[in-house]
Design an enzyme around this catalytic site. Structure first.
Site, PDB file in Angstrom:
ATOM      1  N   HIS A 115       8.294   0.306   7.276  1.00  0.00           N
ATOM      2  CA  HIS A 115       8.846   1.645   7.160  1.00  0.00           C
ATOM      3  C   HIS A 115       7.866   2.623   6.539  1.00  0.00           C
ATOM      4  CE1 HIS A 115      12.818   0.276   8.285  1.00  0.00           C
ATOM      5  NE2 HIS A 115      12.810  -0.638   7.329  1.00  0.00           N
ATOM      6  N   HIS A 141       5.253   5.767  -2.374  1.00  0.00           N
ATOM      7  CA  HIS A 141       5.148   5.599  -0.929  1.00  0.00           C
ATOM      8  C   HIS A 141       5.051   6.967  -0.261  1.00  0.00           C
ATOM      9  CE1 HIS A 141       9.552   5.920  -1.616  1.00  0.00           C
ATOM     10  NE2 HIS A 141       9.460   6.720  -0.586  1.00  0.00           N
ATOM     11  N   HIS A 143       5.633   9.672   3.330  1.00  0.00           N
ATOM     12  CA  HIS A 143       6.333  10.064   4.553  1.00  0.00           C
ATOM     13  C   HIS A 143       5.479  11.060   5.330  1.00  0.00           C
ATOM     14  CE1 HIS A 143      10.292   8.393   3.371  1.00  0.00           C
ATOM     15  NE2 HIS A 143       9.908   8.717   2.152  1.00  0.00           N
ATOM     16  N   HIS A 160       6.234  10.127  -2.551  1.00  0.00           N
ATOM     17  CA  HIS A 160       7.353   9.884  -3.460  1.00  0.00           C
ATOM     18  C   HIS A 160       6.918   8.901  -4.540  1.00  0.00           C
ATOM     19  CE1 HIS A 160      10.614  11.053  -0.273  1.00  0.00           C
ATOM     20  NE2 HIS A 160       9.982  12.092  -0.800  1.00  0.00           N
ATOM     21  N   THR A 228      16.592   8.651   0.629  1.00  0.00           N
ATOM     22  CA  THR A 228      16.400   9.257   1.951  1.00  0.00           C
ATOM     23  C   THR A 228      16.373   8.208   3.057  1.00  0.00           C
ATOM     24  OG1 THR A 228      13.979   9.233   1.794  1.00  0.00           O
ATOM     25  CG2 THR A 228      15.133  11.173   0.919  1.00  0.00           C
ATOM     26  N   THR A 229      16.785   6.994   2.730  1.00  0.00           N
ATOM     27  CA  THR A 229      16.932   5.923   3.713  1.00  0.00           C
ATOM     28  C   THR A 229      18.257   5.210   3.470  1.00  0.00           C
ATOM     29  OG1 THR A 229      15.797   4.339   2.278  1.00  0.00           O
ATOM     30  CG2 THR A 229      14.445   5.521   3.892  1.00  0.00           C
TER      31      THR A 229
END
Length: 280
Positions: A115, A141, A143, A160, A228-229
């Protein structure tokens, strides 16, 4: 002023695990048997997540709430993240204490969990202090493109930094990334980005100085949000820095070769306030 949150052990487990996954896409991840929440917390997300959600098609963000009853809040929640931050509608709250960063150069390893690329610290020695409460850095991590928007405008990427308190509360720093100069702080990590799903972390050869990643202007926006997941659990304290940092086109493109698009679209603000804390 941010409202005080109460967390329960099972909820916090869900929160930390999913936020650790809080970025993902492209690679098709084999569906595995679901382990117990406690076992998952022990292992966190250095292994591939067993959920079958993605960022596109019939398992994309629009359908997350339908994929599993545990994800219902993805559809029904009232405090979902990310959001579009409208500058004119933000509110200055003088009761908010200035955010304190206790970051020190630290060794990290990298995992590709299907992911996102996640950085895992070798030691728990980085923290932030939010309104008098300390939160330890659990992982970071990325995005692409950014998940949060400012006045309807997104950025090339978003970093993040996920922190957890002794009371199992989560505070996440969102740092926007735009195309510009090469980012030397992340250069060594970018040299060893794992392009495929990993079963073992890849060691970054040099310590990463997270304080060096932060912009000069540290004004932040604060709001109550969610992961957000999936499972999109709420009661996550979001701290979004207004000033973006830069990465070179080559660095951004290298990440996008691994994850072309791993962002959740912005969610309704509903009746939430977005507060401003200025710490120049």
């Amino acid at each position: 002023m941010m409202k005080k949150k109460v967390f329960y052990p099972i909820l916090s487990t869900c929160l930390l695990l999913s936020l650790a996954a809080c970025s993902s896409e492209t690679a098709d991840v084999p569906k595995e048997e679901k382990a117990s929440e406690n076992v998952q917390e022990e292992k966190q997300t250095t292994k591939v997540q067993s959920s079958h959600w993605s960022y596109e098609g019939e398992t994309g963000p629009e359908y997350w709430g339908d994929l599993d009853p545990a994800n219902a809040v993805c559809t029904n929640g009232k405090e979902q993240s990310p959001i579009n931050i409208e500058m004119a509608k933000t509110e200055k709250d003088d009761k908010i204490e200035k955010l304190k960063f206790n970051y020190t150069p630290t060794n990290f390893s990298l995992a590709n969990n299907g992911h996102t690329i996640q950085g895992n610290p070798a030691a728990i020695d980085n923290s932030i202090v939010v309104d008098g409460e300390e939160y330890m850095l659990a992982q970071f991590h990325f995005h692409t493109p950014s998940e949060h928007e400012f006045n309807g405008q997104g950025f090339d990427m978003e970093l993040h930094l996920v922190h957890k308190s002794a009371n199992n509360e989560l505070a996440v720093i969102g740092l926007m990334i735009k195309e510009g100069s090469n980012n030397p702080v992340l250069e060594q990590a970018w040299n060893v980005l794992p392009k495929e799903v990993t079963t073992k972390d890849v060691t970054v050869t040099e310590a990463i100085d997270l304080i060096g990643l932060l912009p000069e202007n540290k004004q932040t926006f604060r709001y109550e949000g969610s992961l957000t997941t999936p499972p999109c659990s709420e009661e996550v304290e979001w701290i979004v820095l207004e000033q973006p940092i830069e990465m070179s086109k080559e660095q951004i493109d290298l990440f996008r070769q691994i994850f072309e698009d791993n962002h959740r679209p912005v969610q309704p603000l509903n009746d939430r306030d977005v507060d401003i804390e200025s710490s120049m």
